[in-house]
Design an enzyme around this catalytic site. Structure first.
Site, PDB file in Angstrom:
ATOM      1  NE  ARG A   1      -4.265  -1.154  -0.030  1.00 31.28           N
ATOM      2  CZ  ARG A   1      -4.417  -1.923  -1.116  1.00 31.28           C
ATOM      3  NH1 ARG A   1      -3.517  -1.910  -2.076  1.00 31.28           N
ATOM      4  NH2 ARG A   1      -5.467  -2.693  -1.263  1.00 31.28           N
TER       5      ARG A   1
ATOM      6  CD  GLU B   1      -2.009   3.606  -5.736  1.00 33.96           C
ATOM      7  OE1 GLU B   1      -3.005   3.018  -6.179  1.00 33.96           O
ATOM      8  OE2 GLU B   1      -1.140   3.046  -5.068  1.00 33.96           O
TER       9      GLU B   1
ATOM     10  CG  HIS C   1      -2.375  -0.384  -7.216  1.00 29.71           C
ATOM     11  ND1 HIS C   1      -2.829   0.382  -6.169  1.00 29.71           N
ATOM     12  CD2 HIS C   1      -2.553  -1.672  -6.828  1.00 29.71           C
ATOM     13  CE1 HIS C   1      -3.262  -0.409  -5.200  1.00 29.71           C
ATOM     14  NE2 HIS C   1      -3.101  -1.653  -5.576  1.00 29.71           N
TER      15      HIS C   1
HETATM   16  P1  NAD Z   1      -2.784 -10.398   5.237  1.00 26.18           P
HETATM   17  O1  NAD Z   1      -3.885  -9.821   6.023  1.00 26.18           O
HETATM   18  O2  NAD Z   1      -2.811 -11.855   4.940  1.00 26.18           O
HETATM   19  O3  NAD Z   1      -1.391 -10.070   5.959  1.00 26.18           O
HETATM   20  C1  NAD Z   1      -1.071  -8.832   6.498  1.00 26.18           C
HETATM   21  C2  NAD Z   1      -0.025  -9.058   7.587  1.00 26.18           C
HETATM   22  O4  NAD Z   1       0.462  -7.786   8.008  1.00 26.18           O
HETATM   23  C3  NAD Z   1      -0.594  -9.764   8.830  1.00 26.18           C
HETATM   24  O5  NAD Z   1       0.127 -10.925   9.152  1.00 26.18           O
HETATM   25  C4  NAD Z   1      -0.460  -8.709   9.913  1.00 26.18           C
HETATM   26  O6  NAD Z   1      -0.232  -9.236  11.197  1.00 26.18           O
HETATM   27  C5  NAD Z   1       0.718  -7.900   9.397  1.00 26.18           C
HETATM   28  N1  NAD Z   1       0.832  -6.590  10.013  1.00 26.18           N
HETATM   29  C6  NAD Z   1      -0.173  -5.769  10.440  1.00 26.18           C
HETATM   30  N2  NAD Z   1       0.367  -4.667  11.028  1.00 26.18           N
HETATM   31  C7  NAD Z   1       1.730  -4.806  10.944  1.00 26.18           C
HETATM   32  C8  NAD Z   1       2.822  -4.012  11.368  1.00 26.18           C
HETATM   33  N3  NAD Z   1       2.635  -2.865  12.020  1.00 26.18           N
HETATM   34  N4  NAD Z   1       4.087  -4.457  11.109  1.00 26.18           N
HETATM   35  C9  NAD Z   1       4.296  -5.638  10.459  1.00 26.18           C
HETATM   36  N5  NAD Z   1       3.289  -6.449  10.055  1.00 26.18           N
HETATM   37  C10 NAD Z   1       2.024  -6.028  10.287  1.00 26.18           C
HETATM   38  O7  NAD Z   1      -2.704  -9.515   3.884  1.00 26.18           O
HETATM   39  P2  NAD Z   1      -2.122  -9.919   2.448  1.00 26.18           P
HETATM   40  O8  NAD Z   1      -3.205 -10.502   1.630  1.00 26.18           O
HETATM   41  O9  NAD Z   1      -0.829 -10.656   2.623  1.00 26.18           O
HETATM   42  O10 NAD Z   1      -1.848  -8.465   1.822  1.00 26.18           O
HETATM   43  C11 NAD Z   1      -0.737  -7.674   2.265  1.00 26.18           C
HETATM   44  C12 NAD Z   1      -0.829  -6.270   1.670  1.00 26.18           C
HETATM   45  O11 NAD Z   1      -0.775  -6.319   0.250  1.00 26.18           O
HETATM   46  C13 NAD Z   1      -2.126  -5.539   1.981  1.00 26.18           C
HETATM   47  O12 NAD Z   1      -1.856  -4.182   2.278  1.00 26.18           O
HETATM   48  C14 NAD Z   1      -2.889  -5.578   0.697  1.00 26.18           C
HETATM   49  O13 NAD Z   1      -3.805  -4.515   0.613  1.00 26.18           O
HETATM   50  C15 NAD Z   1      -1.765  -5.462  -0.283  1.00 26.18           C
HETATM   51  N6  NAD Z   1      -2.146  -5.886  -1.628  1.00 26.18           N
HETATM   52  C16 NAD Z   1      -1.703  -5.131  -2.683  1.00 26.18           C
HETATM   53  C17 NAD Z   1      -2.056  -5.485  -3.969  1.00 26.18           C
HETATM   54  C18 NAD Z   1      -1.577  -4.675  -5.148  1.00 26.18           C
HETATM   55  O14 NAD Z   1      -2.301  -4.570  -6.125  1.00 26.18           O
HETATM   56  N7  NAD Z   1      -0.376  -4.116  -5.118  1.00 26.18           N
HETATM   57  C19 NAD Z   1      -2.863  -6.612  -4.186  1.00 26.18           C
HETATM   58  C20 NAD Z   1      -3.258  -7.389  -3.097  1.00 26.18           C
HETATM   59  C21 NAD Z   1      -2.887  -7.023  -1.817  1.00 26.18           C
END
Ligand code: NAD
Length: 639
Positions: A178, A207, A227
């Protein structure tokens, strides 16, 4: 979906996001309006993990720059000398679905994988092949850093000038999670100084990126994509199918999969359990929002009192605490079914203690303690109770006695218990039109350190919070959001029982005279049209208790009077014209209106309100009154 857009959509029931994050939806505003927000996490995990790895390889070998150079007719082999991944240390921040997948591939490339996550236990991280370290230690060890956390107040600018300084010279950073997790200004400076060798970005603070961000996007050592994480045909088909099925299930009330803002929807029929589950969930969420960058070692839940310290309740309460905690930290839907397995998967340890009776004035309490690990080796304990069957309260935080309704936006801060501190903070809020709905101050000793909590109608903008943070009297200022919807949403989605839904009947015309003559409009500072009509109105019933009573009175009156379903009934428990006018404007608007008045609520006010609202005879206004001391005879009317 902005607040303005949502408030214009008066019949909206649900917003679906075919993807993971819901940060492009004003979820607090949707929640206030009783609109469900639904997402489809998981469908794009592989696509995003693959893009992350593509970025890492492109970054290490300067692929985009080399391609562009060759296409421009150049042959610059030395300029694009790269670095291998094998033998390097990859730091994964956020060990969720995507983070673990990326780590797995990192190991396949011979990288050493380390990482940090506030809830994934050391054992669970190691089982996924990742050596866990406190965040402070991660920076200095990493050759590559890849970010996989949601954007929360704790991850906002996690990569900043300070953290960058702690990194190795020559570190490479990838962000496919993000925008906002990286402070883009600090990254640009570190790239220019050569401290950071390269960065690969799929996401940006704005964005599409603005002119301000262009120097970063076009920097020769930055690989930038627009993105694209979830942009594969496979992921798009998967999430499109998922969201279509989820929305249709919700509208047919078959299932509520993927709902991110209705905490207890799955329990809505078990009315006696709801308040305790809501409380447990809110305390879990509050704890999670206050952990900062620490790591949770263990969660202890203590249930005291005859209603909660029973085994059939305690298990659900424990799950509700986990649901509140994980919902804030994970980027996926957490519900009563998956909260337990998710915690187990992450190796999060939760203890529960049942205490039948304690020496306390409260008949039932739920206390949640977070034991923290690593550098921030401390614990925080928060206790809550339920009054009168439905009123939730946070009654103690770390030994400070409090009285906080866990609802909406709450700003917490520490101050020295001396005159002036509150005036200073209230001054900043009022100057910025932030309307306080509740205030609580807990202190341990007279003139010692105090804990303040201010509940507000709307979230406080970041710049206002920062301004509060600069006040000399205030320290540790932070804001949490405690979404509040459960029963409201459930009612909206119940077909069989038509219910008065506050605020969904706003008229489509503005009143002719926009300044109501008296009442809250004038007396309540910061009152705006945008804030009008989202709830029951009037000075004397802004509290949750008052609103709940009003809602009940309205429902009962509708039932007793056998009013038709589409008939809006407003009750204004205030003795001034302004409140009456506002309620009229909010609930009735340009539609046929029956007005009953009696006693001191007289003819003059009826005339005023009708003229101020610009109600025209043509829309059909029927006037019904009664002699002083009498009520109009409702039985005479056919509604
Ligand atoms: P998920 O919920 O499975 O994992 C997120 C992890 O982050 C969790 O394990 C949580 O404990 C951890 N976390 C929360 N706060 C934290 C902190 N302060 N420090 C370290 N870790 C912390 O999510 P996911 O499906 O693995 O997605 C991860 C990220 O990728 C999300 O932000 C999601 O929006 C983003 N994403 C981006 C795209 C893109 O198009 N670029 C696509 C899908 C997901």
């Amino acid at each position: 979906m902005t607040k303005d857009l949502l408030s214009a959509a008066i019949n909206l029931k649900v917003v679906g996001r075919a993807g993971t994050g819901v940060d492009n939806i004003d979820t607090p505003a949707a929640t206030m309006q009783g609109v469900l927000v639904v997402n489809t996490p998981g469908g794009n995990t592989i696509s995003t993990a693959e893009l992350t790895f593509t970025h890492m390889l492109a970054l290490s070998r300067n692929i985009p720059q080399a391609v562009a150079s060759l296409k421009a007719g150049k042959w610059e082999r030395n300029k694009y000398t790269g670095t291998e991944l094998t033998g390097k240390t990859l730091a994964v921040i956020g060990l969720g679905r995507i983070g673990r997948e990326v780590a797995r591939w990192g190991r396949a490339f011979g990288m050493t994988t380390i990482g940090f996550d506030p809830i994934v236990s050391a054992a669970a991280a190691r089982a996924a092949g990742i050596e866990p370290f406190p965040l402070e230690e991660v920076w200095a060890k990493a050759d590559f850093i890849t970010l996989h956390t949601p954007l929360t107040k704790d991850t906002r600018h996690l990569i900043n000038a300070e953290t960058l300084k702690k990194c190795k010279k020559g570190v490479r950073i990838v962000n496919c999670a993000r925008g906002g997790i990286i402070d883009e200004g600090a990254l640009l400076e570190a790239l220019e100084s050569g401290h950071v060798a390269g960065a690969s970005l799929d996401v940006y603070e704005s964005e599409p990126p603005t002119e301000k961000e262009r120097p970063l996007v076009i920097h020769p050592r930055v690989v930038s994509t627009p993105h694209l994480g979830a942009n594969t045909k496979d992921a798009q088909v998967r999430v499109a199918k998922d969201i279509a099925i989820q929305l249709s299930d919700i509208l047919e009330q078959k299932d509520f999969v993927g709902v991110v803002n209705a905490p207890n929807i799955d329990f809505a029929r078990k009315s006696q359990l709801i308040p305790y589950l809501q409380l447990a969930e809110k305390v879990g969420s509050l704890q999670a929002q206050l952990i900062g960058t620490g790591k949770i070692k263990r969660i202890n839940v203590t249930m005291q009192g005859k209603d909660v310290a029973v085994s059939e309740m305690s298990e659900s309460i424990k799950i509700a605490v986990l649901k509140g905690t994980l919902s804030h930290l994970l980027d996926q839907e957490v519900n009563f079914l998956n909260a337990g397995p998710l915690a187990t998967d992450m190796g999060l340890s939760v203890n529960s203690v049942l205490v039948e009776r304690q020496d306390t004035q409260f008949s039932n309490t739920i206390k949640v303690e977070f034991e923290m690990d690593g550098f921030l080796n401390f614990s925080r304990s928060i206790t809550g109770t339920v009054f009168g069957g439905s009123q939730l309260r946070i009654i103690e935080i770390d030994g400070f006695k409090t009285d906080i309704p866990p609802t909406g936006s709450v700003v917490f801060f520490n101050n020295l218990d001396r005159p002036g501190a509150l005036k200073a903070i209230a001054g900043v809020l009022s100057k910025n039109n932030c309307n306080i709905s509740h205030f609580s101050l807990g202190r341990q000793t007279k003139e010692g350190k105090a804990l303040g909590a201010i509940t507000l109608d709307e979230p406080v903008p970041q710049n206002v919070l920062e301004e509060i943070g600069t006040l000399p009297e205030i320290s540790n200022c932070s804001q949490v959001q405690l979404l509040d919807m459960a029963d409201k949403v459930f009612r909206i989605h119940q077909k069989s029982e038509p219910t008065y839904v506050a605020g969904d009947a706003r008229p489509h015309v503005r009143p002719e005279n926009p300044q109501f003559s008296s009442g809250p409009t004038k007396k309540r500072p910061g009152y705006s049209y945008a804030a009008l009509g989202t709830d029951c109105l009037g000075r004397s019933h802004r509290s949750k208790i008052g609103k709940a009573k009003l809602k009940l009175a309205i429902e009962e009156s509708k039932r007793l009077l056998q009013l038709p379903e589409d008939y809006r009934l407003g009750i204004v428990p205030a003795s001034d014209t302004g409140a009456y006018e506002m309620a009229m404007w909010s609930m009735l608007g340009a539609r046929p209106v029956d007005v009953f008045y009696w006693e001191s609520f007289g003819k003059g006010w009826f005339t005023d309100a009708v003229s101020h609202l610009g109600l025209k005879e043509s829309v059909g206004i029927q006037e019904h009154s009664a002699d002083y001391g009498q009520l109009p005879d409702f039985t005479k009317y056919v509604f």
